[in-house]
Motif scaffolding. Structure first.
Motif, PDB file in Angstrom:
ATOM      1  N   THR A   1       0.888  -1.273   0.131  1.00 51.43           N
ATOM      2  CA  THR A   1      -0.232   0.238   0.142  1.00 51.43           C
ATOM      3  C   THR A   1       0.956   1.129  -0.205  1.00 51.43           C
ATOM      4  O   THR A   1       1.729   1.899   1.729  1.00 51.43           O
ATOM      5  N   LEU A   2       0.287   2.119  -0.952  1.00 54.00           N
ATOM      6  CA  LEU A   2       1.280   3.253  -1.310  1.00 54.00           C
ATOM      7  C   LEU A   2       0.367   4.800  -1.434  1.00 54.00           C
ATOM      8  O   LEU A   2      -0.478   4.165  -1.591  1.00 54.00           O
ATOM      9  N   ILE A   3       1.080   5.492  -0.270  1.00 55.26           N
ATOM     10  CA  ILE A   3       0.493   6.832  -0.788  1.00 55.26           C
ATOM     11  C   ILE A   3       1.553   7.772  -2.065  1.00 55.26           C
ATOM     12  O   ILE A   3       2.251   7.999  -1.677  1.00 55.26           O
TER      13      ILE A   3
ATOM     14  N   GLY B   1       4.278   3.915   3.068  1.00 56.89           N
ATOM     15  CA  GLY B   1       4.121   2.600   2.845  1.00 56.89           C
ATOM     16  C   GLY B   1       4.389   1.753   3.392  1.00 56.89           C
ATOM     17  O   GLY B   1       5.172   1.791   3.977  1.00 56.89           O
TER      18      GLY B   1
ATOM     19  N   LEU C   1      -1.712   7.563   7.207  1.00 57.29           N
ATOM     20  CA  LEU C   1      -2.150   7.049   5.714  1.00 57.29           C
ATOM     21  C   LEU C   1      -3.171   6.983   5.000  1.00 57.29           C
ATOM     22  O   LEU C   1      -3.791   6.986   4.628  1.00 57.29           O
TER      23      LEU C   1
ATOM     24  N   HIS D   1      -3.987  11.275   2.457  1.00 59.27           N
ATOM     25  CA  HIS D   1      -4.109  10.870   0.800  1.00 59.27           C
ATOM     26  C   HIS D   1      -5.024  11.401  -0.418  1.00 59.27           C
ATOM     27  O   HIS D   1      -6.249  10.970  -0.081  1.00 59.27           O
TER      28      HIS D   1
ATOM     29  N   HIS E   1      -4.105  10.041  -3.595  1.00 61.15           N
ATOM     30  CA  HIS E   1      -3.673   9.304  -4.727  1.00 61.15           C
ATOM     31  C   HIS E   1      -3.008   8.137  -3.960  1.00 61.15           C
ATOM     32  O   HIS E   1      -2.008   8.380  -3.475  1.00 61.15           O
ATOM     33  N   TYR E   2      -3.574   7.136  -3.814  1.00 64.58           N
ATOM     34  CA  TYR E   2      -3.003   5.813  -3.290  1.00 64.58           C
ATOM     35  C   TYR E   2      -2.836   4.916  -4.215  1.00 64.58           C
ATOM     36  O   TYR E   2      -4.006   4.947  -4.824  1.00 64.58           O
TER      37      TYR E   2
END
Length: 171
Positions: free
Chosen positions: A66-68, A86, A114, A118, A120-121
């Motif tokens: 999982t990434l921001i 992330g 997180l 955010h 965009h993720y």
């Protein structure tokens, strides 16, 4: 019990970040009817988490990242917190750990958790070829993968919806 943690290594984060950005750019060129759409707030629901687990199991995988992507993970997040927005969720991690970590204070700023901060993720398997991209500015998420993954997702997740009329993927 295993504990989730932020990605601290720039090379590791940048590898996932660059992969996510490249996959999202590909999504931008796909016909609208080839994508599945969801509410980006679904990231905080049990059913969406269960979808991720179902897709991983379908491909015999156990790990997802999982990434921001926005706000800027380098100039903003890393600059302020010394880590990257992330984490890798492994097979031994639970759903409770996932939801708890999404709301974890990265260091003296609960508003930068997180799950809160955010625009965009991206969520994608560590090894695999599907992606979930959330865009809060459009209030829409996009899911895409190979045909068998798309079919699995459609059969499992009843909350896919129609995109806004003029929706486009912007990064």
């Amino acid at each position: 019990m295993s504990k989730l943690d932020f990605i601290r290594d720039e090379v590791q984060f940048r590898t996932y970040f660059d992969r996510a950005k490249a996959e999202i750019r590909l999504l931008a060129g796909k016909p609208r009817d080839e994508l599945l759409y969801f509410d980006p707030i679904d990231i905080a629901t049990q059913k969406f988490y269960d979808l991720l687990q179902a897709l991983l199991a379908f491909q015999s995988n156990t790990e997802f990242v999982t990434l921001i992507l926005n706000p800027d993970p380098f100039d903003y997040f890393h600059h302020h917190f010394g880590k990257y927005p992330g984490f890798i969720h492994r097979g031994e991690n639970s759903d409770d750990e996932f939801f708890h970590f999404m709301m974890e204070d990265p260091g003296g700023s609960p508003a930068d958790a997180l799950g809160v901060n955010h625009q965009h993720y991206a969520i994608m398997p560590v090894d695999g070829d599907w992606i979930a991209f959330g865009d809060q500015s459009w209030d829409v998420g996009v899911f895409y993968g190979p045909a068998n993954i798309m079919e699995c997702a459609k059969n499992f997740y009843p909350f896919f919806l129609q995109p806004p009329e003029r929706f486009r993927i912007d990064l």
